[in-house]
Design an enzyme around this catalytic site. Sequence first.
Site, PDB file in Angstrom:
ATOM      1  N   ILE A  69       0.879  -1.164   0.000  1.00 23.54           N
ATOM      2  CA  ILE A  69       0.000   0.000   0.000  1.00 23.54           C
ATOM      3  C   ILE A  69       0.919   1.216   0.000  1.00 23.54           C
ATOM      4  CG2 ILE A  69      -0.244  -0.171   2.525  1.00 23.54           C
ATOM      5  CD1 ILE A  69      -2.925   1.273   2.282  1.00 23.54           C
ATOM      6  N   SER A  70       0.693   2.119  -0.930  1.00 17.58           N
ATOM      7  CA  SER A  70       1.627   3.227  -1.145  1.00 17.58           C
ATOM      8  C   SER A  70       1.684   4.194   0.033  1.00 17.58           C
ATOM      9  CB  SER A  70       1.241   4.004  -2.407  1.00 17.58           C
ATOM     10  OG  SER A  70       1.398   3.222  -3.556  1.00 17.58           O
ATOM     11  N   GLN A  71       2.790   4.891   0.126  1.00 19.23           N
ATOM     12  CA  GLN A  71       2.973   5.963   1.096  1.00 19.23           C
ATOM     13  C   GLN A  71       1.880   7.012   0.893  1.00 19.23           C
ATOM     14  OE1 GLN A  71       6.685   7.921   0.432  1.00 19.23           O
ATOM     15  NE2 GLN A  71       6.367   9.495   1.997  1.00 19.23           N
TER      16      GLN A  71
END
EC number: 2.1.1.77
Length: 213
Positions: free
Chosen positions: A60-62
């Site tokens: 899950i992206s920053q």
Amino acid sequence: MQLPDPRMIQLVMSLRGGGVTDAKVMGALERTPRHLFVPQRFGDQAYDDRALPIDCGQTISQPLIVALMTQALKLDDRCKVLEIGTGSGYQAAVLARLARRVYSVERYRTLSREAEARFEAMRLTNIVTRIGDGTQGWPEQAPFDRIILTASAPTRPDVILEQLKDGGIAVAPVDRENRQVLVRYARHGDDITETDLMDVRFVPLVKGEARAL
């Protein structure tokens, strides 16, 4: 009256410091609780400004990257958006707060089904998902006003960019020698202009639908 989550307040302050200036984008992130998209074992890190592992070897992206990519799309509530790489569903959920409809393609069946369950629980009814080869986009639903890739393409993703409407914008991480660069593409008739935005780090865009998982 429910009090604001102090973790979310701290994250919002961090995003502002990182260059997120669009109030609508910030509002969309505030209304999308990240802990709902993070594996339970990482729940205590859900509001840290960092990428986290999810199932199927993905991430899950920053939050800052999610916000900056969303901001770069310049969305409005008339936009039809294509997302390549549903993942946890977090980016799609943020987009759904700002766009008319989001079409999201995921190669991993497990991730797609988990994301669908989250969308249903959050009553996000303007997201359409598909399990398939993201490198081919979603030609049956083209053209799109906006396109976003959440995995890094080895070269300019021309097959996907062909599905961008005239006047449309796409944002994608692209491999460049020993690094990845976030690129914004804008279509003007038959011409597509490119603007490099920043260095990033994403999982690679992989061809085909996953046979397992």
